[in-house]
Design a protein around this motif. Structure first.
Motif, short mmCIF file in Angstrom:
data_model
loop_
_atom_site.label_atom_id
_atom_site.label_comp_id
_atom_site.label_asym_id
_atom_site.label_seq_id
_atom_site.Cartn_x
_atom_site.Cartn_y
_atom_site.Cartn_z
N PHE A 57 0.82 -1.21 0.00
CA PHE A 57 0.00 0.00 0.00
C PHE A 57 0.86 1.26 0.00
N ILE A 58 1.93 1.24 0.78
CA ILE A 58 2.81 2.42 0.82
C ILE A 58 3.41 2.64 -0.56
N ALA A 59 3.78 1.54 -1.20
CA ALA A 59 4.38 1.67 -2.52
C ALA A 59 3.41 2.37 -3.47
N MET A 60 2.13 2.12 -3.27
CA MET A 60 1.15 2.65 -4.21
C MET A 60 1.05 4.17 -4.14
N VAL A 61 1.30 4.74 -2.97
CA VAL A 61 1.10 6.19 -2.86
C VAL A 61 2.39 6.98 -3.04
N GLN A 62 3.49 6.31 -3.30
CA GLN A 62 4.75 7.05 -3.45
C GLN A 62 4.76 7.86 -4.73
N LYS A 63 5.37 9.04 -4.65
CA LYS A 63 5.54 9.86 -5.84
C LYS A 63 6.90 9.63 -6.46
N ASP A 64 7.87 9.27 -5.60
CA ASP A 64 9.22 9.03 -6.09
C ASP A 64 9.30 7.61 -6.64
N PHE A 65 9.70 7.54 -7.92
CA PHE A 65 9.83 6.29 -8.63
C PHE A 65 10.64 5.24 -7.83
N LYS A 66 11.74 5.70 -7.22
CA LYS A 66 12.61 4.75 -6.54
C LYS A 66 12.01 4.28 -5.22
N TYR A 67 11.25 5.16 -4.56
CA TYR A 67 10.59 4.74 -3.32
C TYR A 67 9.55 3.66 -3.61
N VAL A 68 8.91 3.73 -4.78
CA VAL A 68 7.95 2.68 -5.13
C VAL A 68 8.64 1.32 -5.09
N ILE A 69 9.80 1.27 -5.73
CA ILE A 69 10.53 0.01 -5.77
C ILE A 69 11.04 -0.37 -4.39
N GLY A 70 11.48 0.67 -3.64
CA GLY A 70 11.97 0.41 -2.29
C GLY A 70 10.91 -0.26 -1.44
N PHE A 71 9.70 0.26 -1.47
CA PHE A 71 8.65 -0.34 -0.64
C PHE A 71 8.17 -1.66 -1.24
N SER A 72 8.26 -1.79 -2.56
CA SER A 72 7.87 -3.08 -3.11
C SER A 72 8.83 -4.17 -2.62
N SER A 73 10.10 -3.79 -2.38
CA SER A 73 11.04 -4.76 -1.82
C SER A 73 10.62 -5.18 -0.42
N VAL A 74 10.21 -4.20 0.37
CA VAL A 74 9.74 -4.52 1.72
C VAL A 74 8.58 -5.52 1.64
N SER A 75 7.68 -5.25 0.70
CA SER A 75 6.52 -6.12 0.55
C SER A 75 6.92 -7.52 0.11
N HIS A 76 7.79 -7.59 -0.89
CA HIS A 76 8.16 -8.92 -1.39
C HIS A 76 9.03 -9.70 -0.43
N MET A 77 9.88 -8.98 0.32
CA MET A 77 10.68 -9.70 1.31
C MET A 77 9.79 -10.23 2.42
N GLY A 78 8.67 -9.55 2.65
CA GLY A 78 7.71 -10.07 3.61
C GLY A 78 7.23 -11.45 3.20
N LEU A 79 7.08 -11.66 1.90
CA LEU A 79 6.66 -12.99 1.44
C LEU A 79 7.70 -14.05 1.79
N VAL A 80 8.99 -13.67 1.74
CA VAL A 80 10.03 -14.63 2.10
C VAL A 80 9.87 -15.05 3.56
N SER A 81 9.78 -14.05 4.44
CA SER A 81 9.63 -14.38 5.86
C SER A 81 8.33 -15.15 6.10
N MET A 82 7.31 -14.81 5.31
CA MET A 82 6.03 -15.50 5.46
C MET A 82 6.18 -16.96 5.07
N GLY A 83 6.97 -17.20 4.02
CA GLY A 83 7.27 -18.58 3.64
C GLY A 83 7.94 -19.33 4.78
N PHE A 84 8.88 -18.65 5.47
CA PHE A 84 9.54 -19.30 6.62
C PHE A 84 8.53 -19.62 7.69
N ALA A 85 7.53 -18.74 7.83
CA ALA A 85 6.58 -18.91 8.93
C ALA A 85 5.61 -20.06 8.68
N THR A 86 5.55 -20.57 7.46
CA THR A 86 4.61 -21.67 7.22
C THR A 86 5.07 -22.95 7.88
#
Lengths: 484, 521
Positions: free
Chosen positions: B315-344
Motif C-alpha cells: 500500500f505504501i508503494a502505491m502512494v509514493q511519488k518518487d519512482f525509486k521509493y515505489v521500488i523500495g517499498f515493493s522490496s519490503v513487501s516482497h521480502m515479507g513474502l520470504v519471511s512469510m514462507g519461513f513462517a509456514t
C-alpha cells in the motif's frame, strides 16, 4: 616458585634494559657530536636501535623457566617478554613518527627521555615487588610528564605537561599510600609473599580493601579508566602528537600490565569476591562514558582521547572475566590497540604537518587529497570500531566471549552496545574524510617516507591480526598463563 | 585437496578490490575492465558450482574446512546446499550486471569498485559459511562498505542520513544476534563439553538435546521467578529478528526504503537484490536451523509481522511519488513474502521462500537498474514529471514491464513459481493454526495492490506524452552495456518462469534438511 639467588645469567634477563641504557647514551652522545644538519638522523638511530633491541629480545630474550630474580624484584616470564616487545615496538614507531615533527624531531634529549620511558615500561611489565613496581611506574611517569610538556613555547603543551604531572603526582602518592598499607599489614613487599600471607587469612580484610582501592587509583590513572580519566583529553590534545600516540598505546598497555599482574597475583577473586563488582562497574562506566563523550568532539586528538578511555573499558571487561582466557583477550586487545591507534595517530601527524589543523571538519576532502592516508584512517577507525576483517573485530570478540564465558552476560551486552556507539563516531569522521569536499581538494598531501612505512606496517599488521589471529591469541594465552 | 572453488568465488572480489586501490586513480577504463573481469570470474564460477552440484546426493557440497582459531573451536568451513546455492548464483548475477550498469560512474570509480567488491566478498562469504563465527565475520564485512557506498556516491539529499541509519540498524541487529550466538555456543559447550562454532556440529548437538534446558531469571529483589522457559524459546526471537532486520521485517524495515533510494544504482541493486537476502538467509541458517524448537514456537506469531510487511509495504508503494521509493517499498513487501514462507513451517512454503529470494533478487536488481537509467537521463524521479519514456528508451521500458510481471506473479515468470508455493504453504499451515488461512487471504490482496502500483508506474513513466521541453539534455537511449545487463536479468526471470526445473529440485533438496530439523517429514 622460589626466589633464585643472583647469578650472572640473570643479567641476560635484563638484556633489553641494559641495551636501552646503552642506546640512550649513544643518542645523547651523537646529539653532542653531530652538527645541527645531521640531527634528523637522531630519530632514525633511536628507532632502528629500538627495533634492533626488539629483535635481540625476540631471539635471545625468550624466557626459559619462569623465575623470580634479583631478590624477587623482577619476574622473568612470557608475559613480561610479550609486554617488552610491545613497548619496544611502540617506542620505535614513536621515534619514527617524531622525525618530522616541529620542535621535537631534532632533539637528542627528546629521544633519550623517550628511551628511558620505554625502559620504565619494560620494568613495569616485569615487576614483581612493590618497590620495583613503584620505581618502574615513576620512571615511566616522570619521563612522560617531560615529554608531554616538551614544547615549552607552546602553551597547550606546557599545560598538558603540567596537568599530567599534577594528576600523576597526586594519584601516585595515593597509590604509594596504598602500597605502604599493604606492606604494613603483611610485612612483605614481594607480590607472591603478600599473596601467601593474605591467603593464610591472618590479615584483617578491611585495611586490605582500603589499600586495594588506593592502589587502584594509581593504576586507574595509568590506564585512563573512569573516574581517573580527567587528565586524558587535555593531555592528549596538548602533548606533541607522537607523545600522545605513545601515551595512548604504550603507557596504557604498561598500566594494564601492572594492573593485571598485581591484582591477579595478589588478589585472586576467591580472596575478595566483592572486588569483582567494583572493577565490573568501572569497566561498564569507562566504556559508556568514554564513548558518550567522544561523540561531540571536534578535535581529532580529543576524540581519540575519549575513544582511548572507552577502549580501556573493553580491556577491563577482559580482565574482570578473571579467567586465563579473559586475561589473554585483554592482552590481545592491547596488542591490536597498539597497532590500530598508532596508525590513527600517524595519519593525524601527517595531516597536521600538511594542513596545520587537528579539527575534524578540516579533514574534509582528505580522500581526494591523499587516498592512501584516507584509506589508512579508514582501516584504523574501522578496526577501532570492531569491524572485520580487521584486528579490532577479533579483539572485541575475544573480550566479549570471555565475559560471556564467565557469566557476565550483562557486561558483554553493555560492551556490545558501546561498540555500536563507538562505531557511530568513527563513521562520522570517515564521513567527513570521504564524503565532504573542501576548497583544498586539489592540493595533494604527500606522505613522507618514514610515515608511509609506518602506515604500511600498521595496516598490514591490522589485517594480519584480523584474519590469522589464532597464533597471536595463542601467544597471548601463554602470557596469560603466567599471570595466574 | 580438491579445487577450492568456493574460496575463489569468495576472495576474488576482495583481492581484486585491493589491487584496484593500487592502480593510479586516473586510469579509469583499466579499472572498469579489471572490475568487470573479476565480476565475470565470480559469475562464471557460481554458474559452474550451480550446475555441477549433485542434486541427487544433496547436502553440503564443495566443502572446505580447516582450523582457524582452534582455541575457540572456530573453523574456516565452507560449503553450499540447495538453499545457499541459488543465492550464490544470484550474487554472481547481480555483481556482474551491477558493474555493467556502473560503467558510466565517473566520480572515483577505483574506490567505488573496491568497496563494492569488499561488499561482494562479505555476501558470498556469508552464503557459503558453515561456521557460525565465520558467518558473522563475513556478515559484518558486508555491512560496513554499504555506509561508504551510500554516503559517498549516493543521492545528495538523503545520503548521509540514510547511510548512517542503515549502518546502525544493521549493526545493532547483527550484534544482538551475535550475543544469541555466543549464548548458544557456550550453552552447547557446557552441556556437552564440545565448544564449537561449526554449525553442522552445533545442529547435530542441538538435535541430540544439548539445548534442552530452561533459562530461569529470578527477580533480584523478591526472588520470584520472572522467566522460566526453554533455552530455544528465550533466544530465538533475538537471533531471528536480529538478522531479519536486514531482511526488512516489519517494524524494523525503516532503514530499507531510505537506503535503497539514497544508494547509487549498482548499490541499490546489490542492496535490495542481495543484501536483504543475506538477512533472510542468516535468519534461516542460524535462527531456524539451529533453534528449530524456538522456530516452531515463535514463527506462528511472527507470521503477523510478515503480513504487515506484505500488505502495508504494497500500500505504501502505491502512494509514493518518487519512482525509486515505489521500488523500495515493493522490496519490503516482497521480502515479507520470504519471511512469510519461513513462517509456514512446511515444505512447500520453504521452497517458495527460497525461490522468492532468488526471483525477487533478480527482479529488484532489474527494477533498480531501470530506475537508475531513467534518473540518469531525466534527473528526476518524480513520477508526475515523467512520461512517454518508451519512445526514447524502449529496452528499459520492456525490461521494467517484464519485472512488473514477475512482481505481480504472472505465470510464465519466476515470480509465479515462487509466490504460488508460498500461498500453498500458507494454506497447508492451517494445520498449525487456523488463522493462516486469513493470512493467506490478506496477503493475496497485496498481489492486486502490487499490480496497481506496477501498472501505475508503467503508465505514468513509460507511456503517456513525452514532453521534450522538460529535459534540457534530451533523453538518449540506454547504452549497449546497459542493454546487456537488462537482457541477462530478464532472461533469468523468464527462463526460471518457463523452466522451474532449473531450480526447483535443487531447492527442494535443500529444504528437505530443514524439514528434518523441524521434524516435518
Amino acid at each position: 616458585m622460589t626466589i633464585t639467588p643472583f647469578e650472572a645469567a640473570h643479567l641476560l634477563a635484563l638484556l633489553p634494559e641494559i641495551l636501552l641504557v646503552v642506546l640512550a647514551g649513544l643518542v645523547m652522545g651523537l646529539d653532542l657530536v653531530w652538527p645541527e644538519s645531521r640531527r634528523r638522523s637522531l630519530g632514525l638511530v633511536a628507532a632502528i636501535g629500538l627495533f634492533l633491541i626488539a629483535g635481540v629480545t625476540l631471539i635471545f630474550g625468550r624466557p626459559g623457566e619462569t623465575q623470580l630474580i634479583f631478590g624477587g624484584m623482577i619476574r622473568d616470564d612470557f608475559a613480561a617478554f610479550i609486554f617488552r616487545i610491545v613497548f619496544l615496538f611502540a617506542g620505535a614507531i614513536t621515534c619514527l613518527l617524531s622525525l618530522d615533527v616541529e620542535g621535537v624531531g631534532r632533539k637528542g634529549e627528546y629521544y633519550t627521555i623517550l628511551i628511558a620511558s620505554v625502559l620504565g615500561m619494560n620494568l613495569m611489565g616485569a615487576a614483581a615487588d612493590l618497590i620495583m613496581l613503584y620505581l618502574a611506574i615513576e620512571t615511566t611517569s616522570i619521563t612522560l610528564y617531560l615529554l608531554a610538556g616538551y614544547l615549552r613555547e607552546d602553551d597547550r603543551s606546557a599545560e598538558s605537561g603540567l596537568k599530567y604531572f599534577l594528576f600523576g603526582a597526586l594519584t601516585s602518592t595515593v597509590m604509594l599510600y596504598g602500597l605502604s598499607l599493604l606492606y604494613g599489614f603483611t610485612g612483605q613487599t614481594g607480590y607472591y609473599a603478600i599473596a601467601e600471607k593474605l591467603a593464610s587469612g591472618a590479615v584483617p580484610s578491611l585495611p586490605i580493601i582500603i589499600a586495594l582501592i588506593l592502589i587502584a587509583v594509581g593504576f586507574g590513572f595509568k590506564v585512563a579508566a573512569v573516574p581517573f580519566h580527567f587528565w586524558t583529553p587535555d593531555v592528549y590534545e596538548g602533548a606533541p602528537t607522537p607523545i600522545t600516540a605513545f601515551i595512548s598505546v604504550a603507557s596504557k598497555t604498561a598500566g594494564f600490565a601492572v594492573l593485571m599482574r598485581f591484582f591477579l597475583a595478589i588478589f585472586p577473586p576467591a580472596v575478595t569476591p566483592s572486588w569483582n563488582a567494583m572493577i565490573m562497574a568501572m569497566a561498564a562506566v569507562t566504556m559508556t562514558l568514554g564513548n558518550a563523550l567522544a561523540i561531540p568532539q571536534k578535535n581529532i586528538k580529543r576524540l581519540l582521547a575519549y575513544s582511548s578511555i572507552a577502549h580501556a573499558g573493553y580491556v577491563l571487561v577482559g580482565f574482570v572475566a578473571f579467567s586465563q582466557r579473559g586475561a589473554a583477550a585483554a592482552i590481545f586487545y592491547l596488542i591490536t590497540y597498539v597497532l590500530t591507534n598508532l596508525a590513527a595517530f600517524t595519519v593525524v601527524i601527517v595531516f597536521a604537518k600538511a594542513a596545520g589543523s587537528e579539527q575534524i571538519y578540516d579533514y574534509a576532502g582528505l580522500s581526494r587529497r591523499s587516498p592512501g592516508l584516507a584509506l589508512a584512517l579508514l582501516v584504523a577507525f574501522l578496526s577501532l570500531g570492531g569491524m572485520p576483517p580487521l584486528a579490532g573485530f577479533f579483539a572485541k570478540f575475544y573480550v566479549f566471549a570471555a565475559a560471556v564465558q564467565s557469566d557476565l552476560i550483562w557486561l558483554a551486552v553493555v560492551g556490545v552496545l558501546n561498540a555500536i556507539v563507538g562505531l557511530y563516531y568513527y563513521l562520522v569522521v570517515l564521513k567527513v574524510v570521504y564524503v565532504y569536499r573542501s576548497e583544498n581538494d586539489d592540493k595533494p598531501i604527500a606522505v613522507p617516507r618514514p610515515y608511509s612505512f609506518v602506515l604500511g606496517l600498521m595496516v598490514v599488521g591490522i589485517l594480519v591480526l584480523g584474519t590469522a589471529s589464532a597464533p597471536w591469541f595463542t601467544w597471548a594465552m601463554s602470557a596469560a598463563k603466567n599471570l595466574f | 585437496m580438491t579445487f577450492p572453488v568456493l574460496s575463489i568465488i569468495v576472495f576474488t572480489p576482495i583481492v581484486v578490490g585491493m589491487l584496484l586501490l593500487l592502480f593510479p586513480a586516473e586510469r579509469k577504463s583499466e579499472i572498469r575492465v579489471a572490475a568487470l573481469a573479476a565480476a565475470a570470474i565470480c559469475l562464471g564460477l557460481s554458474l559452474f558450482v550451480y550446475f555441477s552440484y549433485n542434486t541427487a546426493a544433496g547436502g553440503y557440497q564443495f566443502v572446505e574446512k580447516f582450523d582457524w582459531v582452534p582455541d575457540f573451536g572456530i573453523s574456516y568451513h565452507m560449503g553450499v546446499d540447495g538453499i545457499s546455492l541459488p543465492l550464490v548464483l544470484l550474487t554472481g548475477i547481480v555483481i556482474f550486471t551491477g558493474v555493467l550498469i556502473s560503467w558510466g560512474m565517473d566520480d572515483r570509480p577505483r574506490e567505488f569498485f573496491a568497496f563494492l567488491f569488499i561488499l561482494a566478498t562479505g555476501v558470498f562469504g556469508t552464503f557459503v559459511s558453515l561456521d557460525l563465527f565465520q558467518l558473522f565475520f563475513f556478515y559484518e564485512i558486508a555491512v560496513f562498505p554499504m555506509f561508504l557506498l551510500i554516503a559517498i556516491w549516493g543521492w545528495q539529499q538523503t545520503r548521509e542520513y540514510a547511510a548512517m541509519k542503515l549502518t546502525l540498524y544493521l549493526f545493532i541487529g547483527s550484534v544482538i544476534a551475535l550475543v544469541g550466538a555466543l549464548a548458544m555456543y557456550f550453552t552447547i559447550g557446557r552441556q556437552t563439553g564440545v565448544y564449537t562454532f561449526d554449525m553442522l556440529k552445533m545442529s547435530e548437538l542441538q538435535q541430540s538435546g544439548a539445548l534442552n534446558l530452561n533459562i530461569t531469571i529470578n527477580s533480584p529483589f523478591t526472588g520470584a521467578v520472572w522467566i522460566n522457559q526453554p533455552f530455544e524459546i528465550v533466544w530465538f526471537p533475538f537471533v531471528f529478528l536480529g538478522f531479519a532486520v536486514l531482511a526488512g521485517i516489519w517494524p524494523f524495515h525503516n532503514w530499507s526504503p531510505d537506503g535503497h533510494v539514497a544508494a547509487p544504482t549498482a548499490v541499490s541493486m546489490f542492496h535490495a537484490g542481495v543484501l536483504m537476502k543475506l538477512g533472510a538467509f542468516a535468519a534461516l541458517r542460524v535462527g531456524i536451523m539451529l533453534l528449530p524448537e524456538g522456530a516452531k514456537f515463535w514463527m506462528p506469531a511472527f507470521v503477523f509481522l510478515t503480513v504487515v510487511n506484505v500488505v502495508y509495504g504494497a500500500f505504501i508503494a502505491m502512494v509514493q511519488k518518487d519512482f525509486k521509493y515505489v521500488i523500495g517499498f515493493s522490496s519490503v513487501s516482497h521480502m515479507g513474502l520470504v519471511s512469510m514462507g519461513f513462517a509456514t513451517l512446511n515444505r512447500v512454503g520453504y521452497i517458495g521462500a527460497t525461490l522468492q529470494m532468488f526471483s525477487h533478487g533478480v527482479m529488484t536488481a532489474l527494477f533498480f537498474a531501470v530506475v537508475g537509467m531513467v534518473y540518469d537521463r531525466a534527473h528526476t524521479r518524480n513520477i508526475p514529471d515523467l512520461g512517454g519514456f518508451v519512445k526514447k528508451m524502449p529496452w528499459a521500458a520492456v525490461a521494467f514491464i517484464i519485472g512488473g510481471f514477475v512482481s505481480m506473479g504472472m505465470p510464465g515468470f519466476s515470480g509465479f513459481i515462487a509466490e504460488l508455493p508460498i500461498f500453498l504453504g500458507l494454506w497447508q499451515a492451517r494445520e498449525i493454526a487456523p488463522y493462516y488461512v486469513v493470512i493467506a487471504v490478506l496477503s493475496a490482496t497485496a498481489i492486486v495492490v502490487t499490480a496497481c502500483y506496477v501498472l501505475r508506474v508503467v503508465q505514468n513513466v513509460f507511456f503517456g506524452e513525452f514532453d521534450e521541453h522538460k529535459y534540457h539534455d534530451g533523453i538518449a537511449d540506454v547504452t549497449v552495456l546497459d542493454k546487456t545487463a537488462i537482457v541477462v536479468l530478464c532472461s533469468v526471470l523468464i527462463l526460471l518462469g518457463v523452466f522451474p526445473a532449473l531450480m526447483y529440485p535443487l531447492v527442494s533438496s535443500g529444504v528437505d534438511s530443514i524439514m528434518r530439523l523441524l521434524g516435518v517429514a
